[in-house]
Enzyme design. Structure first.
Site, PDB file in Angstrom:
ATOM      1  CG  ASP A  15      -1.996  -1.056   1.147  1.00  0.00           C
ATOM      2  OD1 ASP A  15      -2.065  -1.766   0.124  1.00  0.00           O
ATOM      3  OD2 ASP A  15      -2.773  -1.184   2.115  1.00  0.00           O
ATOM      4  CG  ASP A 136     -12.575  -1.675  -1.307  1.00  0.00           C
ATOM      5  OD1 ASP A 136     -12.198  -2.839  -1.512  1.00  0.00           O
ATOM      6  OD2 ASP A 136     -12.052  -0.682  -1.840  1.00  0.00           O
TER       7      ASP A 136
END
Length: 244
Positions: A15, A136
């Protein structure tokens, strides 16, 4: 509906925030832990550990709606020959095409899957096997804009929207578990995998080798592993062996 899958693809996560390799807690941009200042170096470490894939997310890009860590992603692509998938801020055909031309194996479309499904279908048709839908969710409701907004769409609504579109996979992330090391949501991910024919990848909360083995045989295609790898809770060699 989902196929019986007896092995798992493992996707170690990189990330990106401010050009560095970080992990967030439940998607909170103010709750970060920096694990490596050099994402390309981290990519090399994951390759050396034996992984075939990398899962990269441009966190800044997800909020900005356009690439914000392009230099770091390009450095990763130059540093390793493993397959890389990228999400975060990819919301136009131009950006999809650009990233795939630069060497990404797959692009992940999340916000676009909710707000611009026609783009996802167009991209999936133009680039077969290279477009992934990112779902998500807060509970059963799908989040967008870097998890900053919550829509009225359910996980299953969005997944079924692309059933015949030719997308390569769906990545389902349980936001409440992401970065928490509380265990992956096996039940909901497996349920989704059984309801759609698109391969489903689990994400969020993976804490131990037990999470990997719990997903085996459920119909889930793969699992994204982040903090548990960085903190040493999961040994790469053991995970790779277990996933076979």
């Amino acid at each position: 509906m989902g196929a019986r899958i007896l092995s798992l693809t493992l996707y170690p996560a990189i990330d990106l925030k401010g050009g560095r390799c970080v992990r967030l807690f439940r998607g909170d941009m103010n709750a970060e832990t920096v694990y490596n200042d050099d994402p390309a170096d981290q990519a090399g470490k994951f390759k050396a550990a034996g992984f075939d894939w990398l899962h990269c997310v441009d966190l800044d890009g997800a909020f900005a709606g356009e690439a914000a860590n392009a230099d770091a992603v390009e450095a990763i692509l130059k540093a390793t020959d493993v397959k890389v998938q990228l999400g975060g801020g990819i919301r136009t055909m131009e950006s999809v095409a650009k990233w795939l031309e630069l060497g990404l194996a797959r692009v992940i479309l999340g916000t676009a899957a909710v707000k611009d499904p026609a783009l996802v279908k167009e991209a999936a048709k133009a680039f077969p096997g290279q477009v992934v839908v990112g779902i998500d969710a807060h509970g059963d409701k799908v989040a967008t804009e870097g998890w900053g907004e919550t829509s009225e769409h359910t996980i299953e609504d969005i997944a079924r929207r692309f059933e015949d579109a030719g997308v390569a996979a769906i990545i389902y992330t349980d936001i409440s578990r992401d970065g928490t090391l509380t265990g992956v949501n096996v039940d909901l991910t497996a349920d989704l995998a059984q309801k759609v024919s698109i391969p489903v990848v689990a994400s969020g909360g993976v804490a131990s080798l037990g999470d990997v083995t719990a997903l085996m045989g459920t119909g889930v295609e793969g699992v994204i592993i982040g903090k548990a790898l960085y903190d040493g809770r999961i040994d790469p060699a053991e995970a790779i062996e277990a996933a076979r």
